[in-house]
Scaffold this active site. Structure first.
Site, PDB file in Angstrom:
ATOM      1  N   LYS A 108       0.891  -1.055   0.228  1.00  0.00           N
ATOM      2  CA  LYS A 108       0.105   0.054  -0.023  1.00  0.00           C
ATOM      3  C   LYS A 108       0.978   1.077   0.079  1.00  0.00           C
ATOM      4  CE  LYS A 108      -3.531   2.414   2.488  1.00  0.00           C
ATOM      5  NZ  LYS A 108      -4.642   2.242   3.640  1.00  0.00           N
TER       6      LYS A 108
ATOM      7  N   ARG B 247     -10.922   9.816   1.937  1.00  0.00           N
ATOM      8  CA  ARG B 247     -10.588  10.595   3.179  1.00  0.00           C
ATOM      9  C   ARG B 247     -11.843  11.537   3.313  1.00  0.00           C
ATOM     10  NH1 ARG B 247      -4.100  10.941   3.089  1.00  0.00           N
ATOM     11  NH2 ARG B 247      -3.766   8.821   2.794  1.00  0.00           N
TER      12      ARG B 247
ATOM     13  N   LYS C 242       1.143  10.103   5.339  1.00  0.00           N
ATOM     14  CA  LYS C 242       1.157   8.804   5.815  1.00  0.00           C
ATOM     15  C   LYS C 242       2.702   8.103   5.520  1.00  0.00           C
ATOM     16  CE  LYS C 242      -3.817   8.118   6.465  1.00  0.00           C
ATOM     17  NZ  LYS C 242      -4.744   7.190   6.319  1.00  0.00           N
TER      18      LYS C 242
ATOM     19  N   GLU D 201       7.121  -6.667   1.155  1.00  0.00           N
ATOM     20  CA  GLU D 201       6.088  -6.609   2.115  1.00  0.00           C
ATOM     21  C   GLU D 201       5.001  -7.722   1.920  1.00  0.00           C
ATOM     22  OE1 GLU D 201       4.983  -4.678   4.248  1.00  0.00           O
ATOM     23  OE2 GLU D 201       6.147  -2.604   4.190  1.00  0.00           O
TER      24      GLU D 201
ATOM     25  N   LYS E   7      -2.336  -1.581  -3.737  1.00  0.00           N
ATOM     26  CA  LYS E   7      -3.036  -0.298  -3.721  1.00  0.00           C
ATOM     27  C   LYS E   7      -2.529   1.041  -3.872  1.00  0.00           C
ATOM     28  CE  LYS E   7      -6.163   2.061  -0.489  1.00  0.00           C
ATOM     29  NZ  LYS E   7      -6.578   2.201   1.033  1.00  0.00           N
TER      30      LYS E   7
ATOM     31  N   SER F   2     -10.598   5.728  -4.497  1.00  0.00           N
ATOM     32  CA  SER F   2     -11.129   6.840  -4.822  1.00  0.00           C
ATOM     33  C   SER F   2     -10.834   7.831  -5.739  1.00  0.00           C
ATOM     34  CB  SER F   2     -11.558   7.352  -3.358  1.00  0.00           C
ATOM     35  OG  SER F   2     -10.331   7.845  -2.810  1.00  0.00           O
TER      36      SER F   2
ATOM     37  N   TYR G 166     -15.322   1.079  -7.189  1.00  0.00           N
ATOM     38  CA  TYR G 166     -16.549   1.769  -6.867  1.00  0.00           C
ATOM     39  C   TYR G 166     -17.498   1.659  -8.151  1.00  0.00           C
ATOM     40  CZ  TYR G 166     -13.757   3.554  -3.188  1.00  0.00           C
ATOM     41  OH  TYR G 166     -12.855   3.467  -1.851  1.00  0.00           O
TER      42      TYR G 166
HETATM   43  C1  PBG Z   1      -7.805   3.334   5.552  1.00  0.00           C
HETATM   44  C2  PBG Z   1      -7.683   3.137   3.973  1.00  0.00           C
HETATM   45  C3  PBG Z   1      -7.627   4.132   3.014  1.00  0.00           C
HETATM   46  C4  PBG Z   1      -8.189   3.426   1.857  1.00  0.00           C
HETATM   47  C5  PBG Z   1      -8.618   2.087   2.169  1.00  0.00           C
HETATM   48  N1  PBG Z   1      -8.349   2.070   3.436  1.00  0.00           N
HETATM   49  C6  PBG Z   1      -7.164   5.539   3.064  1.00  0.00           C
HETATM   50  C7  PBG Z   1      -5.863   5.790   3.770  1.00  0.00           C
HETATM   51  O1  PBG Z   1      -4.874   4.817   3.722  1.00  0.00           O
HETATM   52  O2  PBG Z   1      -5.499   6.977   3.729  1.00  0.00           O
HETATM   53  C8  PBG Z   1      -8.357   4.273   0.537  1.00  0.00           C
HETATM   54  C9  PBG Z   1      -9.459   3.811  -0.431  1.00  0.00           C
HETATM   55  C10 PBG Z   1      -9.865   4.589  -1.386  1.00  0.00           C
HETATM   56  O3  PBG Z   1      -8.907   5.870  -1.513  1.00  0.00           O
HETATM   57  O4  PBG Z   1     -10.620   4.532  -2.123  1.00  0.00           O
HETATM   58  N2  PBG Z   1      -6.243   3.117   5.861  1.00  0.00           N
END
Ligand code: PBG
Length: 341
Positions: free
Chosen positions: A205, A215, A229, A245, A260, A286, A325
């Site tokens: 990720k 968010r 992050k 990982e 991701k 997203s 989505y």
């Molecule tokens: C939570 C999480 C996130 C997403 C899925 N689980 C956001 C992040 O890590 O800040 C993002 C999913 C998306 O953008 O559709 N940790």
């Protein structure tokens, strides 16, 4: 394959690649990859309100009440979508520095899982494990001074995974990127007899700007206050590290792994699938959805065709499925007998 390994190719007329593209039936006959309903996991946002609330940065996506989420899950089940993923827009009044609402057995997610389980029979429920929907600072773990604590966060994430499993969650999906969390969660699940609860690890990720609209949807963007992050999510420039990982998460007990975001990281999907051969998923996040849906809304792109093309690309890159989505829209089309547009 480098060019020097290619055999000499015959030229026209012996080889005319267009021969196999000249009719719809030949194109179908030689298609290497296909998109099907079984490839889809549908992420759904829930809130505690009644009715639905639009998410402006994700045109066409809404936060649903628990009742509406049950109805959505029923439709997904009828369409044959194998699994849905649930994300909570937690009441800001319940967010704390320690994110303790994450471990409340009656929190929004657990109530939604129980309601969906009671209202459906044959659809998987995936729950995210991470603290960001519950923390006042919007981080996935516990924050001390400027540091996200690792082992202390893992202890809370284990509790979060357990309340979700007890509520009936089928797939635990740690998205927090703390070290060692998959092993800790697996051990705790076994200890409580949850032998068949699956773990889909958000294994690779990346610290991505493509999560912005998510968010907004869970109401954590303001909380991060411009923070990022990067001390726990991966550097977008790294590929070998993704394999490490993934190897770790598999060794720790992950049944399935995820990459991701999706579209900018298709090379990682491919490498992960080639290297490990495990069920491999991508999350079309997203921001990817917002790019496509937003441009389509302006009439700049054909929504259906770019959705389909982008999802097919994940299959070509070796993915077994995609969190998207667009899942319901695509599943409806396929269920109506429509083919690749
Ligand atoms: C939570 C999480 C996130 C997403 C899925 N689980 C956001 C992040 O890590 O800040 C993002 C999913 C998306 O953008 O559709 N940790």
């Amino acid at each position: 394959m480098t060019e020097s390994h290619l055999p000499p190719l015959p030229s026209v007329p012996a080889l005319r690649p267009r021969r196999l593209r000249d009719r719809d039936w030949t194109r179908r006959l030689v298609a290497e990859n296909r998109l099907g309903i079984d490839d889809l996991i549908w992420p759904i946002f829930v809130h505690d309100g009644s009715g639905s609330a639009p998410i402006p940065s994700m045109p066409g996506v809404e936060r649903l009440s628990i009742d509406a989420a049950v109805a959505a899950a029923r439709e997904a089940e009828q369409l044959g979508i194998p699994a849905i993923a649930l994300f909570p827009a937690t009441d800001p009044g319940l967010k704390t520095a320690d994110g303790r609402e994450a471990t409340n057995p009656d929190n929004l997610i657990c109530r939604t899982v129980r309601a969906i389980k009671a209202g459906t029979g044959n659809i998987g429920i995936l729950c995210d494990v991470a603290l960001d929907p519950y923390t006042s600072h919007g981080h996935d773990g516990l924050l001390q001074d400027d540091e996200i604590l690792n082992d202390e966060s893992v202890a809370v994430l284990v509790e979060q995974a357990l309340v979700q499993a007890r509520a009936g969650c089928d797939i635990i999906a740690p998205s927090d990127m703390m070290d060692g969390r998959v092993a800790a969660i697996r051990e705790a699940l076994e200890a409580e007899g949850f032998r068949n609860v699956k773990i889909m690890a958000y294994a690779a990720k990346y610290a991505s700007a493509f999560y912005g609209p998510f968010r907004d949807a869970v109401g954590s963007s303001g909380n991060l206050g411009g923070g990022d992050k990067r001390t726990y999510q991966m550097n977008p420039g790294n590929g070998d590290e993704a394999l490490r990982e993934v190897a770790l998460d598999i060794a720790e007990g992950a049944d399935m792994v995820m990459v991701k975001p999706g579209m900018p990281y298709l090379d990682i999907c491919w490498r992960v699938k080639q290297a490990f051969g495990l069920p491999t998923f991508a999350y079309q996040v997203s921001g990817e959805y917002a790019m496509l849906a937003g441009a389509a809304e302006r009439g700049w792109l054909d929504r259906t065709r770019v959705a389909w093309e982008s999802l097919l690309a994940f299959k070509r890159a070796g993915c077994d499925g995609v969190l998207t989505y667009f899942a319901r829209d695509i599943a409806r089309m396929i269920a109506e007998g429509k083919r690749q547009p």
